[in-house]
Scaffold this active site. Structure first.
Site, PDB file in Angstrom:
ATOM      1  N   SER A 139       0.861  -1.165   0.015  1.00  0.00           N
ATOM      2  CA  SER A 139      -0.042  -0.018  -0.050  1.00  0.00           C
ATOM      3  C   SER A 139       0.937   1.403  -0.102  1.00  0.00           C
ATOM      4  CB  SER A 139      -0.945   0.117   1.493  1.00  0.00           C
ATOM      5  OG  SER A 139      -1.583   1.267   1.471  1.00  0.00           O
ATOM      6  N   TYR A 152      -1.904  -1.119  10.769  1.00  0.00           N
ATOM      7  CA  TYR A 152      -2.073  -1.443   9.367  1.00  0.00           C
ATOM      8  C   TYR A 152      -0.927  -0.939   8.584  1.00  0.00           C
ATOM      9  CZ  TYR A 152      -3.756  -1.387   4.580  1.00  0.00           C
ATOM     10  OH  TYR A 152      -3.987  -1.553   3.227  1.00  0.00           O
TER      11      TYR A 152
HETATM   12  N1  NAP Z   1      -8.937  -0.746  -1.053  1.00  0.00           N
HETATM   13  C1  NAP Z   1      -7.724   0.251  -0.765  1.00  0.00           C
HETATM   14  O1  NAP Z   1      -8.140   1.460  -0.588  1.00  0.00           O
HETATM   15  C2  NAP Z   1      -6.260  -0.325  -0.568  1.00  0.00           C
HETATM   16  C3  NAP Z   1      -5.505   0.578  -0.724  1.00  0.00           C
HETATM   17  C4  NAP Z   1      -4.022  -0.125  -0.510  1.00  0.00           C
HETATM   18  C5  NAP Z   1      -4.056  -1.256  -0.429  1.00  0.00           C
HETATM   19  N2  NAP Z   1      -4.933  -2.166  -0.326  1.00  0.00           N
HETATM   20  C6  NAP Z   1      -4.717  -3.645  -0.190  1.00  0.00           C
HETATM   21  O2  NAP Z   1      -5.403  -4.293  -1.075  1.00  0.00           O
HETATM   22  C7  NAP Z   1      -5.527  -5.793  -0.664  1.00  0.00           C
HETATM   23  C8  NAP Z   1      -6.714  -6.175  -1.214  1.00  0.00           C
HETATM   24  O3  NAP Z   1      -7.820  -5.532  -0.471  1.00  0.00           O
HETATM   25  P1  NAP Z   1      -9.095  -4.937  -1.183  1.00  0.00           P
HETATM   26  O4  NAP Z   1      -9.350  -3.398  -1.267  1.00  0.00           O
HETATM   27  O5  NAP Z   1      -9.449  -5.479  -2.433  1.00  0.00           O
HETATM   28  O6  NAP Z   1     -10.129  -5.170   0.035  1.00  0.00           O
HETATM   29  P2  NAP Z   1     -11.555  -5.925   0.036  1.00  0.00           P
HETATM   30  O7  NAP Z   1     -12.347  -5.993  -1.206  1.00  0.00           O
HETATM   31  O8  NAP Z   1     -12.021  -6.020   1.257  1.00  0.00           O
HETATM   32  O9  NAP Z   1     -10.847  -7.513  -0.296  1.00  0.00           O
HETATM   33  C9  NAP Z   1     -10.015  -8.233   0.319  1.00  0.00           C
HETATM   34  C10 NAP Z   1     -10.012  -9.465   0.402  1.00  0.00           C
HETATM   35  O10 NAP Z   1      -9.440 -10.467   1.340  1.00  0.00           O
HETATM   36  C11 NAP Z   1     -10.115 -11.496   1.701  1.00  0.00           C
HETATM   37  N3  NAP Z   1      -9.797 -11.692   3.190  1.00  0.00           N
HETATM   38  C12 NAP Z   1      -9.914 -10.872   4.192  1.00  0.00           C
HETATM   39  N4  NAP Z   1      -9.762 -11.644   5.382  1.00  0.00           N
HETATM   40  C13 NAP Z   1      -9.251 -12.783   5.149  1.00  0.00           C
HETATM   41  C14 NAP Z   1      -8.771 -14.143   5.747  1.00  0.00           C
HETATM   42  N5  NAP Z   1      -8.845 -13.940   6.978  1.00  0.00           N
HETATM   43  N6  NAP Z   1      -8.634 -14.757   5.206  1.00  0.00           N
HETATM   44  C15 NAP Z   1      -8.600 -15.094   3.807  1.00  0.00           C
HETATM   45  N7  NAP Z   1      -9.088 -14.187   2.836  1.00  0.00           N
HETATM   46  C16 NAP Z   1      -9.310 -12.791   3.544  1.00  0.00           C
HETATM   47  C17 NAP Z   1     -11.514 -11.142   1.640  1.00  0.00           C
HETATM   48  O11 NAP Z   1     -12.204 -12.191   1.343  1.00  0.00           O
HETATM   49  P3  NAP Z   1     -13.450 -12.807   2.328  1.00  0.00           P
HETATM   50  O12 NAP Z   1     -13.930 -11.819   3.265  1.00  0.00           O
HETATM   51  O13 NAP Z   1     -14.106 -13.682   1.697  1.00  0.00           O
HETATM   52  O14 NAP Z   1     -12.076 -13.747   3.155  1.00  0.00           O
HETATM   53  C18 NAP Z   1     -11.211 -10.445   0.063  1.00  0.00           C
HETATM   54  O15 NAP Z   1     -11.255 -11.196  -0.775  1.00  0.00           O
HETATM   55  C19 NAP Z   1      -5.295  -5.727   0.860  1.00  0.00           C
HETATM   56  O16 NAP Z   1      -4.033  -6.314   1.219  1.00  0.00           O
HETATM   57  C20 NAP Z   1      -5.434  -4.101   1.199  1.00  0.00           C
HETATM   58  O17 NAP Z   1      -4.832  -3.974   2.424  1.00  0.00           O
HETATM   59  C21 NAP Z   1      -6.260  -1.492  -0.371  1.00  0.00           C
END
Ligand code: NAP
Length: 263
Positions: A139, A152
């Site tokens: 991130s 985080y």
């Molecule tokens: N969105 C942002 O603004 C942003 C910015 C910078 C970095 N990121 C990073 O991008 C990555 C993806 O996040 P996203 O933004 O796409 O968010 P998201 O839509 O909430 O997706 C998160 C994914 O992780 C899975 N997950 C959560 N807890 C889990 C667990 N205990 N075991 C297995 N799977 C799990 C969720 O699926 P289930 O609930 O089905 O398990 C979901 O598929 C993350 O690492 C996040 O930190 C996001």
């Protein structure tokens, strides 16, 4: 399986888009997350649109034993992973002193321990075959400390540091490691982190998951070490080089703050 990619956190957001991009290139997939129903929906969607084989494995990766089970199940199927995308992760908004400890521990377990463990389990297979791509989703939070989401931000600094060291260690084995660093992106992340009122997501330009996934996939294919998505995010990520550290951290706090202060 051909050109097989294992993607964690594939049931939504950036991971979901990455899965579809990989399928569109003709690759096969192993999709991992907790929500089996959503994984199966994605499997059907992909199999109806592309010529890809898709295996879904429901696991809670914050539980160490389930990471071991994932590896065993992939091994039992006789699949060699060509691409590993460690994408699953989440955050939690609020002061560290009053945060729910179980949730804080889960962030460390998922964002740090499981990402490291999954990599450790699948990397020897890549070394043996002399090729592989790893993408760790970090991130822009990785580049400076983040008040109100301290653990985080620290977890993503770990992902960035770990990925760079690994990039160096495995380059001679034909393997690349890319740390993808998105800024604020429209996914389930905002709700999961309790960031609905945060200034971060009120900025004019919040990226789409598809844009971030496309950018990340390209960077991974090229073997880039660090991939910061978007010009503004790149500028923000390098702020620490030009301004005093305490000033940058205070600016991050301002961006993190909600319209209402946490209690
Ligand atoms: N969105 C942002 O603004 C942003 C910015 C910078 C970095 N990121 C990073 O991008 C990555 C993806 O996040 P996203 O933004 O796409 O968010 P998201 O839509 O909430 O997706 C998160 C994914 O992780 C899975 N997950 C959560 N807890 C889990 C667990 N205990 N075991 C297995 N799977 C799990 C969720 O699926 P289930 O609930 O089905 O398990 C979901 O598929 C993350 O690492 C996040 O930190 C996001």
């Amino acid at each position: 399986m051909k050109n097989s990619a294992l993607i964690t956190g594939a049931s939504g957001g950036i991971g979901y888009e990455l899965a579809k991009i990989h399928a569109s290139k003709g690759g096969d997939l192993i999709l991992v997350a907790r929500n089996l129903e959503k994984l199966n929906q994605l499997k059907n969607e992909i199999e109806n649109s592309f010529h890809s084989n898709v295996i879904v494995i429901a696991k809670d990766l914050s539980i160490a034993a389930e990471v071991d089970e994932l590896f065993q199940e992939v091994n039992n199927l006789g699949i060699q992973i060509d691409i590993l995308i460690n994408n699953a992760g989440f955050g939690d908004f609020g002061f560290f002193a009053t945060a729910d400890w179980n949730k804080t521990a889960e962030i460390i377990d998922l964002n740090i321990r499981s990402l490291t463990h999954v990599t450790r389990l699948f990397l020897p297979g890549m070394i043996k075959q002399g090729s592989g791509r790893i993408m760790n989703v970090a991130s822009t939070a990785a580049f400076q400390a983040g008040p109100l989401m301290s653990v985080y931000y620290a977890s993503k600094a770990y992902v960035l540091s770990f990925s760079q060291a690994l990039y160096n260690e495995v380059a001679s084995h034909g393997i690349t490691v890319t740390a993808l660093c998105p800024g604020p992106t429209h996914t389930g992340f905002k709700k999961a982190a309790g960031l609905n009122d945060s200034m971060l997501f009120k900025r004019a330009k919040v990226a789409t998951a598809l844009d971030v996934a496309n950018y990340g996939y390209r960077a991974m294919t090229k073997g880039k070490m660090i991939a910061v998505h978007g010009f503004t995010n790149s500028v923000i990520a390098s702020a620490g080089k030009f301004f005093p550290r305490k000033f940058v951290i205070q600016m991050v706090r301002k961006l993190q703050e909600k319209t209402k202060q946490p209690i």
